[in-house]
Motif scaffolding. Sequence first.
Motif, PDB file in Angstrom:
ATOM      1  N   MET A   1     -23.978-119.821 128.807  1.00  0.00           N
ATOM      2  CA  MET A   1     -25.129-118.950 128.846  1.00  0.00           C
ATOM      3  C   MET A   1     -24.818-117.742 127.676  1.00  0.00           C
ATOM      4  O   MET A   1     -23.565-117.372 127.915  1.00  0.00           O
ATOM      5  CB  MET A   1     -25.538-118.126 129.937  1.00  0.00           C
ATOM      6  CG  MET A   1     -26.549-117.237 129.879  1.00  0.00           C
ATOM      7  SD  MET A   1     -26.854-116.256 131.353  1.00  0.00           S
ATOM      8  CE  MET A   1     -27.894-117.238 132.417  1.00  0.00           C
ATOM      9  N   LYS A   2     -25.469-117.718 126.802  1.00  0.00           N
ATOM     10  CA  LYS A   2     -25.321-116.439 125.755  1.00  0.00           C
ATOM     11  C   LYS A   2     -25.500-115.162 126.674  1.00  0.00           C
ATOM     12  O   LYS A   2     -26.726-114.969 126.761  1.00  0.00           O
ATOM     13  CB  LYS A   2     -25.753-116.945 124.532  1.00  0.00           C
ATOM     14  CG  LYS A   2     -25.463-117.852 123.498  1.00  0.00           C
ATOM     15  CD  LYS A   2     -26.050-118.001 122.023  1.00  0.00           C
ATOM     16  CE  LYS A   2     -25.413-118.706 121.320  1.00  0.00           C
ATOM     17  NZ  LYS A   2     -25.106-118.319 119.843  1.00  0.00           N
ATOM     18  N   HIS A   3     -24.729-114.235 125.867  1.00  0.00           N
ATOM     19  CA  HIS A   3     -25.179-112.883 126.374  1.00  0.00           C
ATOM     20  C   HIS A   3     -26.044-112.535 125.107  1.00  0.00           C
ATOM     21  O   HIS A   3     -26.122-113.028 124.026  1.00  0.00           O
ATOM     22  CB  HIS A   3     -23.941-111.999 126.129  1.00  0.00           C
ATOM     23  CG  HIS A   3     -24.160-110.563 126.261  1.00  0.00           C
ATOM     24  ND1 HIS A   3     -25.095-109.923 125.351  1.00  0.00           N
ATOM     25  CD2 HIS A   3     -23.760-109.649 127.148  1.00  0.00           C
ATOM     26  CE1 HIS A   3     -25.258-108.620 125.948  1.00  0.00           C
ATOM     27  NE2 HIS A   3     -24.303-108.386 127.118  1.00  0.00           N
ATOM     28  N   PRO A   4     -27.190-111.942 125.609  1.00  0.00           N
ATOM     29  CA  PRO A   4     -28.524-111.710 124.827  1.00  0.00           C
ATOM     30  C   PRO A   4     -27.961-111.019 123.499  1.00  0.00           C
ATOM     31  O   PRO A   4     -29.006-111.250 122.568  1.00  0.00           O
ATOM     32  CB  PRO A   4     -29.675-111.039 125.656  1.00  0.00           C
ATOM     33  CG  PRO A   4     -28.813-111.296 127.116  1.00  0.00           C
ATOM     34  CD  PRO A   4     -27.498-111.687 127.086  1.00  0.00           C
ATOM     35  N   ALA A   5     -27.157-110.180 123.394  1.00  0.00           N
ATOM     36  CA  ALA A   5     -26.822-109.316 122.199  1.00  0.00           C
ATOM     37  C   ALA A   5     -25.823-109.786 121.446  1.00  0.00           C
ATOM     38  O   ALA A   5     -25.939-110.074 120.556  1.00  0.00           O
ATOM     39  CB  ALA A   5     -26.749-107.785 122.915  1.00  0.00           C
ATOM     40  N   SER A   6     -24.686-109.787 122.300  1.00  0.00           N
ATOM     41  CA  SER A   6     -23.374-110.487 121.364  1.00  0.00           C
ATOM     42  C   SER A   6     -23.343-111.734 121.271  1.00  0.00           C
ATOM     43  O   SER A   6     -22.509-112.124 120.371  1.00  0.00           O
ATOM     44  CB  SER A   6     -21.947-109.921 122.390  1.00  0.00           C
ATOM     45  OG  SER A   6     -21.850-110.790 123.562  1.00  0.00           O
TER      46      SER A   6
ATOM     47  N   LEU B   1     -22.435-105.505 133.203  1.00  0.00           N
ATOM     48  CA  LEU B   1     -23.628-105.144 133.355  1.00  0.00           C
ATOM     49  C   LEU B   1     -24.572-106.189 133.095  1.00  0.00           C
ATOM     50  O   LEU B   1     -25.833-106.186 133.557  1.00  0.00           O
ATOM     51  CB  LEU B   1     -24.010-104.119 131.973  1.00  0.00           C
ATOM     52  CG  LEU B   1     -23.385-102.733 132.183  1.00  0.00           C
ATOM     53  CD1 LEU B   1     -23.252-102.028 130.759  1.00  0.00           C
ATOM     54  CD2 LEU B   1     -23.943-101.919 133.195  1.00  0.00           C
TER      55      LEU B   1
END
Lengths: 284, 802
Positions: free
Chosen positions: A185-190, A260
């Motif tokens: 699962m990719k962090h949406p921003a990084s 977070l």
Amino acid sequence: MIPAAFDYAAPATLDEALRLLRRHRHAKVMAGGQSLLSLMKLRVASPSFIIDLRRIGRLAYVKEDKGAIAVGAMTTHAALAAAALVRRRLPALAQAAEAIGDLQVRNVGTIGGSLAHADPAADYPAVLLACDGVVVVRGPRGTRKVPAGQWFTGLFATALRSGEIVVEVQFPILPAGTRSAYVKMKHPASGFAVVGAAAVVRLGRDGRVADVRLAFTGAASHAFRARAAEEALRGQEPTEAAVRAAMARAPEGVDLLEDLVADAAYRAQLVRVYGARAVLAALG
Amino acid sequence: MSVGTLRRTRGGVGSSARRVDGVPKVKGAFQYGSDLWAEEMLWGQTVRSPHAHARIRGVDIAKALSYPGVRAVLLAADVPGRKTFGLEFADQPVLAQDRVRYVGEPVAILAAVDPEVARRAAERVVVDYEVLPAVTDMEEALRPGAPQVHEYGNVLHHVRIVHGDPDAPADVWVEGYYETAMQDQAILGPEAGMAVPADDGGVDLYVATQWLHVDRQQVAPCLGLPPEKVRLHLAGVGGAFGAREDVSMHIHACMLALRTGRPVRIVYSREESFFGHVHRHPSRVWMRHGATRDGRLVNVYARVLLDGGAYASSGAAVITNAATFATGPYEVPNALVEATRVFTHNPPCGAMRGFGAPQVCFAHEAQMDRLAQALGMDPARVRLQNAMKTGSVTITGQVVRGSAPVRQVIERCLALPMPEEPAAGPRDPQALPGGAGNVSRGEGVRRGVGIAVGYKNIAYSGGFDDSAEARVRVFRTADGPAVEVHSAAAEVGEGLHTVLVQVARTELGIEHVTLHPPDTAIGSAGSTSASRQTMMSGGAVQLACRAVAEELFRRVRARAASAGRTLRGELTLADGRVLAAGEPVGEVDNYLDEPIEARRTYHHRPTQPLDERGQGDVHVTLAFAAQRAVVEVDEELGLARVVQLASAHDVGRAINPQGVEGQIEGGAAMGLGLALMEEVQLDGGRIRNASFTDYLIPTFLDMPPVVSAVVEEPEPGVPYGAKGVGEMATLVATPAIVAALRAATGRPLNRAPVRPDDLIGLAPPVASGPPPPAPAVPGPRPVPHYHGLDAGQQELMRPESD
Ligand SMILES: Cc1cc2nc3c(=O)[nH]c(=O)nc-3n(C[C@H](O)[C@H](O)[C@H](O)COP(=O)(O)OP(=O)(O)OC[C@H]3O[C@@H](n4cnc5c(N)ncnc54)[C@H](O)[C@@H]3O)c2cc1C
């Protein structure tokens, strides 16, 4: 932001790099700079001397060597993802390399840098563990080989000693019939892994799971093998239900990260779900 | 002007005229506030409180002042005039005096020769704090014995609305508790401005803002200068959404410029921007709806709490809005609304797109769904059955005189095409919840559909006359007649300046229209907020154009008369020509030996403040919207993807249809953000996610196709019948999406944003105790009376002993 002032050298040989590293107490080697430079800009790191490894030839390669895929430390993520040998023999590694950040990062960042940096959310660590890889380092006292299981020692901490440089990473070639996959699962921003799972699975002649190695990244202070889940899956029929049932044990005994994007309860769920999806993806 | 004129002038009212700022913005040539630059300029930096509540024992600036390259370090004692500012009440210190009340409160400012020097010097300002207990929970703040944020207590304002008989019985009751989080406006251009000292002892401030004049009303007294010596000029605004209604770096930059005698520029970093502006108030709402068995609303009770953080900002107006819209765009014969705007030691909250309406819309729409379920009725039918219409009476006793096509927006919205069902077989991961990170093949993905209806006021309410002025000049150029429009109205990215140009084109029949840079050399245009500028400044430009046309016609008639001719029929303007009864009389150019200029002010119809029972004709105009959302949820990962947003909007009249569409799409994105991802996360008053890595806003990949229908039922008595459209999409998107998530998961989601944990049942619905008791109204004295936006000139009063 602007990093603190530093001196810079780009040696042409590994020996020269090792010499500089010994001579300058607050020196850091730089590979792709994709982690180091942002830490310097944030002033989390302020090395007084940068030893740029990019002039050194012959550290970027992917080759078959004595039953292993040998990857030079300066091999970029993009090169690794594109290497035919890797795509054919160790899809999990190619999938991990391909899933890193964005194209710019993949074109510059290196596997040696990533493993030395040991970001808890980096992708390679899960693959290195699931494949029983080996990190080869060179230092003042010669060359050492560190098995995957001993490499990651904590948050951003590895078995690398001061004065040492990572030169190669070795992934044993999987026997025929053993399959691998990496999902995240990719962090949406990084783009880093909120949770990433690497699975290496071999089915026996009876069609049951003969061997399985499963490792996670992003979920704890460093990547880990989920041995209880492996144990639970061994000897089972490779059905979706059996895989999911075994994954209930994947987060067992692990101190899960809370941040977070995901609290510990949600990370545990991600470990279970991505673990199952990795095994199912490997099985095809 | 005749309809014929409207059609004949290119780029006029009703056309999707090309944006006047479009090309420079796309090419990167547009000058934003952060591009401001002057020779010899200094860089300002702000030192902020690390504590939510502390006494300042002392500040040592010696080390910062002696740092090479630093030109000035200033503290509260250096504020030349009044020490506090504020939009409604002057309660916020320019620089903290003896106390800090939130993390991020400015304590000291300095100016240096470059930004790195400024940053390092700021680290050398030593503040001696005595940390005090802080209250950071809005319900705790209302309990006796809670730490007091201000000497007048922890309540800024309480609104009670008593309508009909609040004890009226009903057949069916539904009850619910709802929360919404603190949302950031996420303006892409951070706070930015530059102050330039002037020879007359005054200052010119170039600043990205929403309302130049209200800024000046707060800045000038703090500088101890008369207003005419404080001249404000609009710098390029990179988004506003309410974040630029309050003063941020304005006074600081002016103080530093006046002290050093050099231009001073202050541009906040992204992190600082999170501390540098007010946010959307977090809310807690308790509601009880009573209806007849056949689904007619009988009685609604609403208890609303908004956490305003440390200062007043526009909180009294926000809570008034939340209270008056608490029951939604429905006919509600009996109601009791108790709404309190609380002070805590959290960062201050104020205006954000929707202004109190989104918080209550989230609650009342969830209640309407509950009611439909309790009655076994279709959610759309319950809404249609109770929909307001022209002639309806609101819960404040206001008779809806304007257009109120609630039924139409619901029906038009539901008639929009549904998205296609996914085909069988493995799906493109990009189209699944979580996007590329979703490695399922689409199994365990559930669809849900939800709807929501909402409404909001256009322009300021409660007796406040937020008038707008404009000056229009018509003159001759080598290429024919041209128009210059001068208005102080801020273009904040929504397309207002294009609208003003369209109005001038239509009114004067002249295509060549330019805008004078907005500044305080002209009278106030009011704020670019409350969806009001098209109506207000559009109205002012229309009036000024008509005055110009009148003078032009006088000249035309005079010349005809001196030639012995009489002109028959109505005079009109089109394509640079004057027409009489539709027949050309001559070129406008021929009458412009002297340019023609007129300055006019537009006022909306007067309104009233609420009385003690919360009754009054409080809002100028109302606009309505309906939204349908289709979502998909991955039931294992708790990830959601919005598949389609369909909405219908009551806009009165679309001055620029493409602009309307843009507002609907952008507004929906912001509502989607609050539904699924956006939350300023606080820990003891500290913002934990002050970056765009950790505060996530929707991107291209998160936004679904938005399909919309525009309902044009002109509002009587306003220019062109146009209402505003800036806010409605935001307030209905959030409840519609969350309703769709409820439908997909069957879970009673009652807090926005919805997190993955909520969608897979790892976290229970947020629970609450009974609503806190309401403060007495009116008064006691610590509850200040809302006098309207007399621009920060009021003092909040200490409780009187009587
Ligand atoms: C926007 C962005 C997104 C990213 N997303 C991801 C992601 O999704 N997944 C992921 O795994 N990573 C991600 N990364 C990190 C990226 O993979 C980096 O490339 C990697 O972590 C470091 O590799 P590097 O070659 O850039 O090392 P550098 O940044 O140059 O060095 C990192 C550290 O390793 C040390 N080092 C480097 N090379 C050696 C060596 N040969 N021997 C000993 N020490 C060495 C350096 O001294 C430094 O301390 C992202 C980075 C960015 C900027």
